[in-house]
Scaffold this motif. Sequence first.
Motif, PDB file in Angstrom:
ATOM      1  N   ALA A   1       0.822  -1.075   0.120  1.00 25.56           N
ATOM      2  CA  ALA A   1      -0.142   0.269  -0.100  1.00 25.56           C
ATOM      3  C   ALA A   1       0.815   1.212  -0.060  1.00 25.56           C
ATOM      4  O   ALA A   1       0.647   2.220  -0.822  1.00 25.56           O
ATOM      5  N   TRP A   2       1.885   1.365   0.827  1.00 30.18           N
ATOM      6  CA  TRP A   2       2.784   2.415   0.809  1.00 30.18           C
ATOM      7  C   TRP A   2       3.613   2.623  -0.421  1.00 30.18           C
ATOM      8  O   TRP A   2       3.990   3.713  -0.868  1.00 30.18           O
TER       9      TRP A   2
ATOM     10  N   THR B   1       3.656   9.879  -5.349  1.00 27.64           N
ATOM     11  CA  THR B   1       4.241  10.975  -4.622  1.00 27.64           C
ATOM     12  C   THR B   1       5.399  11.545  -4.768  1.00 27.64           C
ATOM     13  O   THR B   1       6.493  10.772  -4.583  1.00 27.64           O
TER      14      THR B   1
ATOM     15  N   GLU C   1       2.364   1.600  -3.533  1.00 26.83           N
ATOM     16  CA  GLU C   1       1.633   2.266  -4.345  1.00 26.83           C
ATOM     17  C   GLU C   1       1.427   3.662  -4.432  1.00 26.83           C
ATOM     18  O   GLU C   1       1.417   4.505  -5.410  1.00 26.83           O
ATOM     19  N   GLU C   2       1.300   4.154  -3.047  1.00 27.48           N
ATOM     20  CA  GLU C   2       1.213   5.565  -2.742  1.00 27.48           C
ATOM     21  C   GLU C   2       2.636   6.530  -3.150  1.00 27.48           C
ATOM     22  O   GLU C   2       2.481   7.597  -3.714  1.00 27.48           O
TER      23      GLU C   2
ATOM     24  N   GLN D   1       2.947   9.167   7.305  1.00 23.49           N
ATOM     25  CA  GLN D   1       2.405   7.703   7.797  1.00 23.49           C
ATOM     26  C   GLN D   1       2.845   7.424   9.128  1.00 23.49           C
ATOM     27  O   GLN D   1       2.561   6.183   9.624  1.00 23.49           O
TER      28      GLN D   1
ATOM     29  N   TYR E   1       5.573  12.015   2.640  1.00 20.68           N
ATOM     30  CA  TYR E   1       4.708  11.002   2.739  1.00 20.68           C
ATOM     31  C   TYR E   1       5.038   9.844   4.079  1.00 20.68           C
ATOM     32  O   TYR E   1       3.934   9.492   4.580  1.00 20.68           O
TER      33      TYR E   1
END
Lengths: 150, 136
Positions: free
Chosen positions: B56-57, B64, B59-60, B74, B70
Amino acid sequence: MSKSGGVYRIGTGATSLMMILVILCLTALSVISYSSARSELSVARRAAEVNGQVYAAMDQGYDLLAALDAALWEIHAAADEQTYAQTCYEAARQAGWTVEEDCLSVEIPATEKLSLRVQATLLPYGEQGARLEITGFATVTQAEEMEAFF
Amino acid sequence: MKTRQGYQGNVLLVEIIVVLLFFSLSAVISMGVFVRARQMTEEAALLTAANERMSAWAEELALTPAAEEYLAAQGFLQTDGQWALTGEQAVYTAQAAEENTGAGIRTRVLLEAWDQDGNALTSLTAGGYFGGEEQP
């Protein structure tokens, strides 16, 4: 006490039979539990490994895109509008990209059965300030490639 | 002189003792197997959770340009140039790097997951490329 007044007794061998039954149940359950846990762990490890390999391929894909964009950036500064596209396609071929019509693509193997396909289109000279448009950035399996081939 | 009933009682007693011994032995072995199976299941759950979280990280992070911002958002904390996040069961570390190619910005983040004993669980390389839109 029984109806007839006799006494119930545990006969010789009954405990042995019960032990065999209980041990069989214990063994069967423990073997099922162990094999299930083992396969679960093996699947989790494999998933993590494949995930790492796919992201490594994506990292390589971004490296190729960055290198291509840097090359196009330099060509954009030096070339004129007439020769821009041809010079860019030549630079892309030299960087390992496949050029088909106006589409640039490269395939990076991720695992034995999976590879990452990066597709980009060269934008016309001077349009919107950008040089490339990424049209595809996805994993493909060998089966899909075979279907597309035939 | 022993009666027939007394003889049968002794045989039953010996049988029960032998049965208990065998049962104890098999119970000890089975419990060991159950404990190992539980450990493996917990390890698999931990690995799966770490894998999902890191994916998930990643993909972000591919979308970014400001990777360090970012990571801070988190909950990662920066110490000695390395980012770390202590989760409930695992510790996550990240090493972020940014390279300006002139034509754009290439970000690269090495994400790693560790269990509470410091053993490596999994790792992956995230990041992205953000091309500049200015004319050279």
